[in-house]
Design a protein around this motif. Structure first.
Motif, PDB file in Angstrom:
ATOM      1  N   THR A  34       9.049  -4.942 182.192  1.00 24.17           N
ATOM      2  CA  THR A  34       9.617  -4.968 183.532  1.00 24.17           C
ATOM      3  C   THR A  34      10.636  -6.079 183.648  1.00 24.17           C
ATOM      4  N   PRO A  35      11.660  -5.939 184.518  1.00 22.70           N
ATOM      5  CA  PRO A  35      12.672  -6.998 184.680  1.00 22.70           C
ATOM      6  C   PRO A  35      12.049  -8.258 185.248  1.00 22.70           C
ATOM      7  N   HIS A  36      12.657  -9.387 184.903  1.00 16.73           N
ATOM      8  CA  HIS A  36      12.132 -10.670 185.374  1.00 16.73           C
ATOM      9  C   HIS A  36      12.297 -10.786 186.882  1.00 16.73           C
ATOM     10  N   SER A  82      13.184 -12.547 190.347  1.00 15.86           N
ATOM     11  CA  SER A  82      14.212 -13.535 190.651  1.00 15.86           C
ATOM     12  C   SER A  82      13.559 -14.893 190.900  1.00 15.86           C
ATOM     13  N   HIS A 108       3.887  -8.696 185.573  1.00 13.36           N
ATOM     14  CA  HIS A 108       4.923  -9.241 184.702  1.00 13.36           C
ATOM     15  C   HIS A 108       4.477 -10.564 184.083  1.00 13.36           C
ATOM     16  N   CYS A 153       4.783 -12.413 180.125  1.00 12.05           N
ATOM     17  CA  CYS A 153       6.011 -13.209 180.068  1.00 12.05           C
ATOM     18  C   CYS A 153       5.663 -14.689 180.213  1.00 12.05           C
TER      19      CYS A 153
END
Length: 268
Positions: free
Chosen positions: A2-4, A6, A31, A35
């Motif tokens: 998944t995208p980081h 913000s 996430h 990560c």
């Protein structure tokens, strides 16, 4: 992946007074599981007192580990007996040896009967093998089920522990029965039924396999022999090569289906 999230989302996630919707919180936590960089950002975003507290807890844990004793590695008999000896099998082994002793005594009283030791030899190890791989009878089941060794290797070690008791007992009983029965006709069927229990156990479970094989032998061979006083063909000297080939074939089945014993299961 998944995208980081913000930096603003991470800051709001770390701030206990900020309000985030449940979907965003769930996405951030999923996430963070994978990560490390974002976990570091969350730690850096915590207020100073909370960040200092986490650092103090981590430092305290590290200090405790450094000051504590080094992990002890068990060696010698202390480690070996935990891998090979299963003490909760003792009552079952005593029962089996007692049954063979009774067979010798009965053979002495009625020498005209077929060798009772030979008749009992195939099923002699089955109770021990079944109990060795049983959730109900193993007090350490939960611990063993979580170890990488909970598989075929463990079952074979426990089966070997059973045979270490049964095979000498069969040898002594065969020599002491006075019936002139061949030792091979006691040991080969014993090993064949032991291997068959493990092989069939990959399909129906070791406990059920032991029960099925023991019942089948009792109904088809043991009881008819006691009624007719005639030793069956499967226990005559000419059957020894057949038993040996059967052991090899069943061992091949166990080797091919060994993956069914990767976990210590009540069904396997």
């Amino acid at each position: 992946m998944t995208p980081h999230p913000s930096p603003a989302t991470i800051a709001r996630y770390a701030d206990r007074h900020a309000i985030l919707d449940e979907v965003t919180v769930w996405a951030v936590e999923i996430h963070l599981e994978n990560c490390a960089d974002c976990r570091d950002l969350v730690a850096d975003s915590l207020p100073a007192p909370r960040h200092d507290l986490l650092a103090q807890v981590a430092a305290g844990i590290d200090a405790g580990i450094d000051a504590g004793p080094a992990p002890a590695r068990r060696r010698g008999f202390g480690a070996a007996h935990r891998r090979w000896l299963v003490w909760h099998l003792s009552p079952w082994m005593i029962m089996t040896v007692a049954a063979l002793s009774c067979a010798v005594a009965l053979q002495t009283l009625a020498p005209s009967m077929p060798s009772l030791v030979t008749l009992l030899a195939p099923v002699a190890p089955l109770p021990g093998v079944a109990v060795a791989w049983s959730r109900r009878h193993d007090p350490a089941w939960e611990l063993l089920a979580t170890t990488p060794a909970a598989g075929l290797a463990m079952l074979l070690r426990r089966t070997a522990a059973v045979l270490v008791v049964i095979v000498p007992a069969l040898a002594l009983a065969s020599s002491g029965s006075g019936s002139g029965a061949s030792l091979a006709l006691a040991l080969l069927p014993c090993l064949a039924f032991t291997t068959a229990t493990i092989a069939l156990g990959t399909f129906v479970g070791v406990n059920r396999a032991a029960l099925l094989l023991g019942s089948a032998w009792s109904v088809t061979v043991l009881l008819p022999t006691l009624l007719t006083a005639d030793l069956p063909v499967v226990l005559r000297p000419a059957s020894s090569p057949v038993w040996a080939l059967l052991i090899l074939a069943l061992a091949g089945v166990v080797a091919m289906r060994s993956h069914h014993f990767r976990g210590l299961s009540s069904h396997n």
